[in-house]
Motif scaffolding. Structure first.
Motif, PDB file in Angstrom:
ATOM      1  N   ASP A 131     -10.500  -1.427  64.131  1.00  0.00           N
ATOM      2  CA  ASP A 131      -9.828  -2.370  63.186  1.00  0.00           C
ATOM      3  C   ASP A 131      -9.465  -3.479  62.689  1.00  0.00           C
ATOM      4  O   ASP A 131      -8.406  -3.389  62.601  1.00  0.00           O
ATOM      5  N   ALA A 132     -11.045  -3.804  63.047  1.00  0.00           N
ATOM      6  CA  ALA A 132     -10.610  -5.263  62.499  1.00  0.00           C
ATOM      7  C   ALA A 132     -10.256  -5.796  61.237  1.00  0.00           C
ATOM      8  O   ALA A 132     -11.016  -4.652  60.666  1.00  0.00           O
ATOM      9  N   PRO A 133      -9.670  -6.487  60.832  1.00  0.00           N
ATOM     10  CA  PRO A 133      -9.708  -6.875  59.573  1.00  0.00           C
ATOM     11  C   PRO A 133     -10.961  -7.687  58.731  1.00  0.00           C
ATOM     12  O   PRO A 133     -11.720  -8.448  59.427  1.00  0.00           O
ATOM     13  N   ARG A 134     -11.202  -7.941  57.677  1.00  0.00           N
ATOM     14  CA  ARG A 134     -12.144  -8.467  56.689  1.00  0.00           C
ATOM     15  C   ARG A 134     -12.461  -9.912  57.390  1.00  0.00           C
ATOM     16  O   ARG A 134     -11.317 -11.073  56.857  1.00  0.00           O
ATOM     17  N   GLY A 135     -13.459 -10.556  57.430  1.00  0.00           N
ATOM     18  CA  GLY A 135     -13.748 -11.917  58.010  1.00  0.00           C
ATOM     19  C   GLY A 135     -13.195 -11.947  59.440  1.00  0.00           C
ATOM     20  O   GLY A 135     -13.461 -13.300  60.073  1.00  0.00           O
ATOM     21  N   ALA A 136     -12.997 -11.295  60.542  1.00  0.00           N
ATOM     22  CA  ALA A 136     -13.001 -11.503  61.564  1.00  0.00           C
ATOM     23  C   ALA A 136     -14.285 -11.337  62.162  1.00  0.00           C
ATOM     24  O   ALA A 136     -15.530 -10.493  62.063  1.00  0.00           O
ATOM     25  N   THR A 137     -14.522 -12.137  63.571  1.00  0.00           N
ATOM     26  CA  THR A 137     -15.844 -12.340  63.545  1.00  0.00           C
ATOM     27  C   THR A 137     -15.861 -12.213  65.447  1.00  0.00           C
ATOM     28  O   THR A 137     -16.564 -11.626  65.709  1.00  0.00           O
ATOM     29  N   LEU A 138     -14.589 -12.067  65.925  1.00  0.00           N
ATOM     30  CA  LEU A 138     -14.370 -12.647  67.254  1.00  0.00           C
ATOM     31  C   LEU A 138     -12.944 -11.303  67.205  1.00  0.00           C
ATOM     32  O   LEU A 138     -11.845 -11.969  66.898  1.00  0.00           O
ATOM     33  N   ALA A 139     -12.793 -10.579  68.840  1.00  0.00           N
ATOM     34  CA  ALA A 139     -11.429 -10.055  69.249  1.00  0.00           C
ATOM     35  C   ALA A 139     -11.378 -10.225  70.645  1.00  0.00           C
ATOM     36  O   ALA A 139     -12.267 -10.390  71.101  1.00  0.00           O
ATOM     37  N   VAL A 140      -9.815 -10.690  70.892  1.00  0.00           N
ATOM     38  CA  VAL A 140      -9.487 -11.482  72.305  1.00  0.00           C
ATOM     39  C   VAL A 140      -8.539 -10.158  72.312  1.00  0.00           C
ATOM     40  O   VAL A 140      -7.382  -9.976  71.712  1.00  0.00           O
ATOM     41  N   ARG A 141      -9.132  -9.082  73.534  1.00  0.00           N
ATOM     42  CA  ARG A 141      -8.523  -7.730  74.233  1.00  0.00           C
ATOM     43  C   ARG A 141      -7.641  -8.707  75.350  1.00  0.00           C
ATOM     44  O   ARG A 141      -7.973  -9.422  76.515  1.00  0.00           O
ATOM     45  N   SER A 142      -6.154  -8.069  75.627  1.00  0.00           N
ATOM     46  CA  SER A 142      -5.820  -8.565  76.454  1.00  0.00           C
ATOM     47  C   SER A 142      -4.330  -7.452  77.302  1.00  0.00           C
ATOM     48  O   SER A 142      -3.867  -7.530  76.448  1.00  0.00           O
ATOM     49  N   ILE A 143      -4.309  -8.351  78.474  1.00  0.00           N
ATOM     50  CA  ILE A 143      -3.164  -7.148  78.982  1.00  0.00           C
ATOM     51  C   ILE A 143      -2.510  -8.513  79.804  1.00  0.00           C
ATOM     52  O   ILE A 143      -2.967  -8.764  81.517  1.00  0.00           O
ATOM     53  N   GLU A 144      -1.056  -8.294  79.526  1.00  0.00           N
ATOM     54  CA  GLU A 144       0.104  -9.184  79.667  1.00  0.00           C
ATOM     55  C   GLU A 144       0.965  -8.755  80.477  1.00  0.00           C
ATOM     56  O   GLU A 144       1.154  -7.499  80.665  1.00  0.00           O
ATOM     57  N   ARG A 145       1.433  -9.593  81.412  1.00  0.00           N
ATOM     58  CA  ARG A 145       2.929  -9.113  82.157  1.00  0.00           C
ATOM     59  C   ARG A 145       4.002  -9.657  81.510  1.00  0.00           C
ATOM     60  O   ARG A 145       3.869 -10.577  80.936  1.00  0.00           O
ATOM     61  N   ASP A 146       5.154  -8.552  80.917  1.00  0.00           N
ATOM     62  CA  ASP A 146       6.442  -9.466  80.434  1.00  0.00           C
ATOM     63  C   ASP A 146       7.254  -9.486  81.520  1.00  0.00           C
ATOM     64  O   ASP A 146       7.072  -9.460  82.836  1.00  0.00           O
ATOM     65  N   ASP A 147       8.491 -10.452  81.373  1.00  0.00           N
ATOM     66  CA  ASP A 147       8.974 -10.369  82.159  1.00  0.00           C
ATOM     67  C   ASP A 147       9.883  -9.491  83.430  1.00  0.00           C
ATOM     68  O   ASP A 147      10.489  -9.520  84.360  1.00  0.00           O
ATOM     69  N   GLN A 148       9.562  -8.603  82.873  1.00  0.00           N
ATOM     70  CA  GLN A 148       9.957  -7.247  83.699  1.00  0.00           C
ATOM     71  C   GLN A 148       8.361  -6.765  84.384  1.00  0.00           C
ATOM     72  O   GLN A 148       9.130  -5.734  85.126  1.00  0.00           O
ATOM     73  N   GLY A 149       7.528  -6.990  84.584  1.00  0.00           N
ATOM     74  CA  GLY A 149       6.828  -7.128  85.242  1.00  0.00           C
ATOM     75  C   GLY A 149       5.550  -5.730  83.910  1.00  0.00           C
ATOM     76  O   GLY A 149       4.717  -4.944  85.151  1.00  0.00           O
ATOM     77  N   LYS A 150       6.281  -5.249  83.067  1.00  0.00           N
ATOM     78  CA  LYS A 150       5.649  -4.106  82.164  1.00  0.00           C
ATOM     79  C   LYS A 150       4.307  -4.754  81.698  1.00  0.00           C
ATOM     80  O   LYS A 150       4.067  -6.466  81.173  1.00  0.00           O
ATOM     81  N   PRO A 151       2.874  -3.824  81.655  1.00  0.00           N
ATOM     82  CA  PRO A 151       2.337  -4.367  80.548  1.00  0.00           C
ATOM     83  C   PRO A 151       2.648  -4.469  78.940  1.00  0.00           C
ATOM     84  O   PRO A 151       2.760  -3.887  78.777  1.00  0.00           O
ATOM     85  N   VAL A 152       1.628  -5.648  78.872  1.00  0.00           N
ATOM     86  CA  VAL A 152       1.991  -5.568  76.886  1.00  0.00           C
ATOM     87  C   VAL A 152       0.013  -5.903  76.699  1.00  0.00           C
ATOM     88  O   VAL A 152      -0.607  -7.093  77.393  1.00  0.00           O
ATOM     89  N   ASP A 153      -0.068  -4.908  75.711  1.00  0.00           N
ATOM     90  CA  ASP A 153      -1.574  -5.043  75.040  1.00  0.00           C
ATOM     91  C   ASP A 153      -1.740  -5.575  73.774  1.00  0.00           C
ATOM     92  O   ASP A 153      -0.408  -5.351  73.014  1.00  0.00           O
ATOM     93  N   ARG A 154      -2.181  -6.512  73.601  1.00  0.00           N
ATOM     94  CA  ARG A 154      -2.355  -7.163  72.243  1.00  0.00           C
ATOM     95  C   ARG A 154      -3.768  -7.188  72.197  1.00  0.00           C
ATOM     96  O   ARG A 154      -4.615  -7.747  72.730  1.00  0.00           O
ATOM     97  N   VAL A 155      -4.385  -7.699  70.637  1.00  0.00           N
ATOM     98  CA  VAL A 155      -5.230  -8.436  70.122  1.00  0.00           C
ATOM     99  C   VAL A 155      -5.726  -8.918  69.483  1.00  0.00           C
ATOM    100  O   VAL A 155      -4.703  -9.277  68.144  1.00  0.00           O
ATOM    101  N   LEU A 156      -6.410 -10.251  69.537  1.00  0.00           N
ATOM    102  CA  LEU A 156      -6.044 -11.485  68.563  1.00  0.00           C
ATOM    103  C   LEU A 156      -7.240 -11.348  68.067  1.00  0.00           C
ATOM    104  O   LEU A 156      -8.605 -11.094  68.320  1.00  0.00           O
ATOM    105  N   PHE A 157      -7.196 -11.505  66.352  1.00  0.00           N
ATOM    106  CA  PHE A 157      -8.936 -11.779  65.544  1.00  0.00           C
ATOM    107  C   PHE A 157      -8.919 -13.152  65.550  1.00  0.00           C
ATOM    108  O   PHE A 157      -8.239 -13.710  64.720  1.00  0.00           O
ATOM    109  N   LEU A 158     -10.110 -13.864  65.378  1.00  0.00           N
ATOM    110  CA  LEU A 158     -10.681 -14.959  64.978  1.00  0.00           C
ATOM    111  C   LEU A 158     -11.880 -15.069  63.857  1.00  0.00           C
ATOM    112  O   LEU A 158     -12.804 -14.330  63.895  1.00  0.00           O
TER     113      LEU A 158
END
Length: 652
Positions: free
Chosen positions: A139-166
């Protein structure tokens, strides 16, 4: 009615009909042969051309796979070889990670995405949003040409999924958190295949989970930490499009088989959809519906890189199977290219029909032409036949005049005129009635023999085999020809007949076929004359540096069977029996006595008053039971007496 007329005559053909049939048969055979050869040539050319196109197709496919593999491997190896921000899991140094992967994706449109998996389960993924499927999935916003998906770990070690649009300049303008998917890169085939390794590895092909396209992954462990794996998804759309577009004929098929012979890429979109329906992003091995062409090729695999014929469903295909030697993608796989033979032969079949039509027209025209030509030829031949019948009746009153533009008929006309003149001349000396009766009765032909007293002479050249070995065949023939000329002249001069030249030997005979009461004397005189002539001949040979011909003679008188013997079509006038054999044996016995000419007692009994002989006693001739009285022929009696008188006067 005479008996010859009662016999049924064999069926005959007129020249007109025979010439027409022969010309038609020749034209049909020649035309059929030429058409067949032309079709075979066209068929072979079509097959060779198709085989060449198949080989070129395989080469182009390997080149495309090599380009995709090399470009992707270069990007993955570059990221894996540089000690940079990728050694740290996200969200650390995110801008550095994005900057490097963004350039690689922009330069390689066939790369669907580049990602990094970490041993702790973190994941970093850069996606090219030029793919409509990715835009919809994220569901990329208008003007986005690149997406960065990441799976990170919070302080409790739980996964955090997020998407950045460039945007197109690489600036981040939107961020979105998404619900955890439970995705663990450490469980994926691409991670497991490359972790703790050193070289790039390829996995797949499989259908990508997000875009649904056929793709493969090239992954490699980071040199700074082999438990960190960098991977890139390669979309194989260009390969499937290439297979579908590059077809030899409308029903041609091309596909890629894995190492165990199962199809993974197919030029037919319907077949490709069936293959994709059996795949998912975790099970790259396909289990498609059975394909008759693949099964037939598997049962009878052709030699690699060589085209062969395969029958499938009542249709014959020209099939080539070749290994794919690309660097990474589809390495160890095989490509199969198949084209229906009937489509490959379409042009050759059209040419065959056209050639048959032309040949048929030529045959029809040739029939008409042959009928006209046969009429012209048979008209002249019938006239010549009538003239020949008149000659058979010894009718010379009607001249033979059959003008024709055909050289052979004109020549035959001229030959018959010459024959007419010759027969007319012969008829002036032989009564015509006698000639007619002789031809009718057949008295002029036949084989016969009778007993008759003859004198036989045999000669042979001493050591002729050695002479032949030391001189060329041409030189030997030239010397023998001159040698035989002497015999021919001398024998004829002494009333004899040369029966046979055999190698270097001469067989001559007297008292047959022409009667000769002094045959024994003439044979001895002939031998002495030949010996004298050979003296001059050998002197000339010596002057020219050529070998001398030392000749030995054997003479015997007796009864022999004389006459014409041989086959029906080839007769020879000769003499046979003990008399001839004894003469031959006497010639060979000269070497035992050191003499030149030996004669038997039978010869001496007939001409001792005319020829001087020296008695040598009796001897046993090979193959003969009774002994022979042997004499050396010295000279004619008058010459011998003269020589004896000269020797007496010299002594006094």
């Amino acid at each position: 009615m005479r008996g010859s007329e009662k016999k049924k005559r064999p069926e005959t053909w007129t020249l007109r009909s025979l010439l027409s049939l022969v010309m038609i048969a020749v034209l049909v055979v020649v035309s059929g042969t030429l058409v067949g050869l032309d079709y075979r040539r066209a068929r072979n050319a079509a097959i060779q051309n198709a085989e060449a196109h198949m080989g070129a197709f395989v080469d182009r496919l390997v080149d495309r796979l090599g380009a995709l593999s090399g470009d992707t491997s270069a990007l993955v190896s570059l990221v894996a070889s540089v000690a940079n921000a990728f050694l740290l899991p996200p969200p650390q140094r995110m801008s550095d990670k994005v900057a490097m992967l963004r350039e690689g994706i922009i330069r390689s449109p066939h790369i669907d995405g580049v990602y990094v998996g970490y041993p702790g389960g973190a994941f970093f993924h850069v996606v090219d949003l030029r793919s409509a499927a990715w835009r919809m999935a994220l569901d990329a916003p208008r003007g986005a040409t690149l997406a960065v998906r990441s799976i990170e770990r919070d302080d409790q070690g739980k996964p955090v999924d997020r998407v950045l649009f460039l945007d197109a300049s690489g600036l981040q303008f939107s961020e979105r958190r998404v619900a955890p998917t439970g995705y663990d890169p450490r469980m994926r085939p691409w991670y497991r295949a490359a972790v703790n390794g050193k070289a790039p590895v390829a996995t797949g092909p499989y259908e990508t989970a997000t875009t649904g396209k056929l793709g493969m992954t090239i992954s490699q462990a980071h040199r700074g930490n082999p438990r960190i794996v960098i991977g890139a998804d390669v979309v194989l759309d260009t390969i499937t499009d290439f297979l579908s577009r590059e077809r030899l004929t409308g029903d041609s098929v091309s596909l890629v088989l894995d190492a165990v012979g199962r199809p993974i890429i197919h030029s037919d979109p319907t077949a490709m959809n069936r293959i994709l329906a059996t795949k998912d992003n975790t099970a790259p091995v396909a289990v498609p519906e059975p394909d008759p062409l693949i099964e037939s090729t598997r049962r009878n695999p052709p030699a690699p890189g060589k085209a062969s014929f395969v029958d499938v469903g009542g249709r014959t295909y020209l099939v080539m199977v070749a290994p794919l030697g690309s660097a990474q993608l589809l390495a160890g796989h095989r490509v199969v290219v198949a084209a229906p033979l009937d489509e490959l032969m379409a042009a050759a079949n059209d040419a065959l029909v056209q050639s048959l039509a032309i040949s048929g027209s030529v045959v029809v025209l040739a029939v008409l032409f042959s009928l006209v030509l046969a009429h012209l030829i048979t008209k002249s031949l019938n006239q010549l036949t009538a003239s020949a019948n008149r000659l058979q009746e010894l009718d010379f009153t009607t001249p033979i005049d059959v003008p024709s533009n055909v050289t052979e008929i004109s020549t035959l006309n001229s030959a018959m005129n010459k024959a007419r003149d010759a027969i007319f001349t012969f008829a002036l000396y032989v009564p015509r009635e006698l000639v007619r009766k002789g031809i009718e009765s057949g008295q002029f032909t036949g084989r016969a023999g009778w007993r008759q007293e003859v004198t036989a002479l045999f000669s042979d050249i001493y050591d002729f085999t050695t002479i032949s070995e030391h001189h060329s065949p041409e030189a030997v023939v030239a010397m023998l020809s001159e040698y035989f000329d002497i015999f021919s002249e001398v024998v004829a001069a002494h009333e004899g007949t040369i029966i046979q030249f055999h190698g270097d030997s001469v067989f001559a005979m007297w008292n047959a076929p022409v009667s000769d009461p002094h045959h024994a004397e003439h044979a001895c005189r002939c031998a002495l004359a030949v010996e004298e002539r050979l003296g001059t001949f050998n002197a000339q040979q010596k002057e020219r540096g050529l070998p001398e011909f030392r000749t030995r003679f054997g003479i015997h008188t007796g009864t022999a069977v004389v006459g014409s013997v041989g086959a029906k079509e080839r007769l020879q006038y000769t003499a046979m029996g003990d008399t001839v054999n004894v003469a031959s044996r006497l010639e060979g016995m000269n070497k035992d006595y050191g003499t030149t000419t030996l004669a038997s007692g039978a010869v001496v009994a007939q001409c001792s008053d005319a020829i001087a002989f020296r008695p040598l006693g009796s001897a046993q001739a090979k193959g003969r039971a009774s002994a022979l009285e042997i004499y050396e022929v010295l000279a004619a009696a008058a010459i011998a007496e003269q020589q004896a008188g000269e020797q007496t006067g010299t002594a006094a």
